[in-house]
Design an enzyme around this catalytic site. Sequence first.
Site, short mmCIF file in Angstrom:
data_model
loop_
_atom_site.label_atom_id
_atom_site.label_comp_id
_atom_site.label_asym_id
_atom_site.label_seq_id
_atom_site.Cartn_x
_atom_site.Cartn_y
_atom_site.Cartn_z
N HIS A 112 55.75 -9.35 37.48
CA HIS A 112 54.98 -9.13 38.61
C HIS A 112 54.55 -10.67 39.22
O HIS A 112 54.29 -11.42 38.45
CB HIS A 112 53.87 -8.47 38.35
CG HIS A 112 54.16 -7.09 37.73
ND1 HIS A 112 53.41 -6.50 36.75
CD2 HIS A 112 55.25 -6.37 38.20
CE1 HIS A 112 54.01 -5.28 36.83
NE2 HIS A 112 55.01 -5.01 37.36
N ASP B 78 59.25 -0.76 38.21
CA ASP B 78 59.77 -1.83 37.61
C ASP B 78 61.19 -1.97 37.46
O ASP B 78 61.97 -2.59 37.66
CB ASP B 78 58.99 -2.21 36.15
CG ASP B 78 57.56 -2.87 36.49
OD1 ASP B 78 57.21 -3.31 37.64
OD2 ASP B 78 56.89 -2.91 35.54
N LYS C 185 46.40 -15.58 36.65
CA LYS C 185 45.97 -14.52 35.41
C LYS C 185 45.41 -15.29 34.09
O LYS C 185 46.20 -16.22 33.86
CB LYS C 185 47.18 -13.59 35.41
CG LYS C 185 47.38 -12.55 36.64
CD LYS C 185 48.64 -11.78 36.11
CE LYS C 185 48.89 -10.91 37.35
NZ LYS C 185 50.29 -10.02 37.11
N TYR D 259 43.52 -8.57 31.41
CA TYR D 259 43.70 -9.79 32.46
C TYR D 259 42.51 -10.03 33.20
O TYR D 259 41.96 -9.15 33.53
CB TYR D 259 44.88 -9.02 33.32
CG TYR D 259 45.90 -8.10 32.86
CD1 TYR D 259 47.19 -8.56 33.05
CD2 TYR D 259 45.55 -6.84 32.40
CE1 TYR D 259 48.36 -7.72 32.77
CE2 TYR D 259 46.52 -6.14 31.93
CZ TYR D 259 47.95 -6.56 32.26
OH TYR D 259 48.96 -5.81 31.92
#
Length: 217
Positions: free
Chosen positions: A60, A167, A70, A130
Amino acid sequence: MRRLSVPGAWVHEPQVFPDGRGSFHEWFRAADLEAAAGHTLGLAQANFSTSRRGTLRGIHFADVPPGQAKYVKCVRGAVLDVIVDVRTGSPTYKRWEAVPLDDTGHRAVYLAEGLGHAFMALTDDACVLYLCSEGYAPEREHGIDPLDPDLGIEWPSDIAPLLSPKDASAPKLAEAGERGLLPSYEACEAYYARLRAGGPAVPGVRTEEPSLSPSGR
């Protein structure tokens, strides 16, 4: 924080203090991140995921600006975390690095805006946190097939990958480049410089409220 081979990515390797009650460690220090990246992490959203063994999330990334930096940590179980340079024009374009994250060593990774991110759960009920610099905005987010042979990421050969439909249908890196989905190294470097200078938010870019169902993340 230790710099990784992908520019814009670092790993935090804390000192863990165990005793008869359990253990203690500092998993995030703003001063350490600022010393490494040259700017602080503007926290806009915090995410939490649980994954069964074999779950493969990613790759991603988000449009830059503003992208989405992140800071990632596994708080239960173990995952293999992978950072990929998907910035077109980067001297390390297509380079990736894998970092084991688990609930014993307590490492955490930071990846700058424009880098791709993925991980595979190595245990059942792997729990990952995250910290994100921007909120989830589906119109700015993209994915790349984590099994793309052109990238050649070395996922564990003894674990069958379990991908979300989103995905699994993500384009290969070359296709994403042809479609103009990849961030440019030039744009990313300009954005990093703006962050280091303490500049204001990019004009015309508004962070959306997080979606209620960010499928495939």
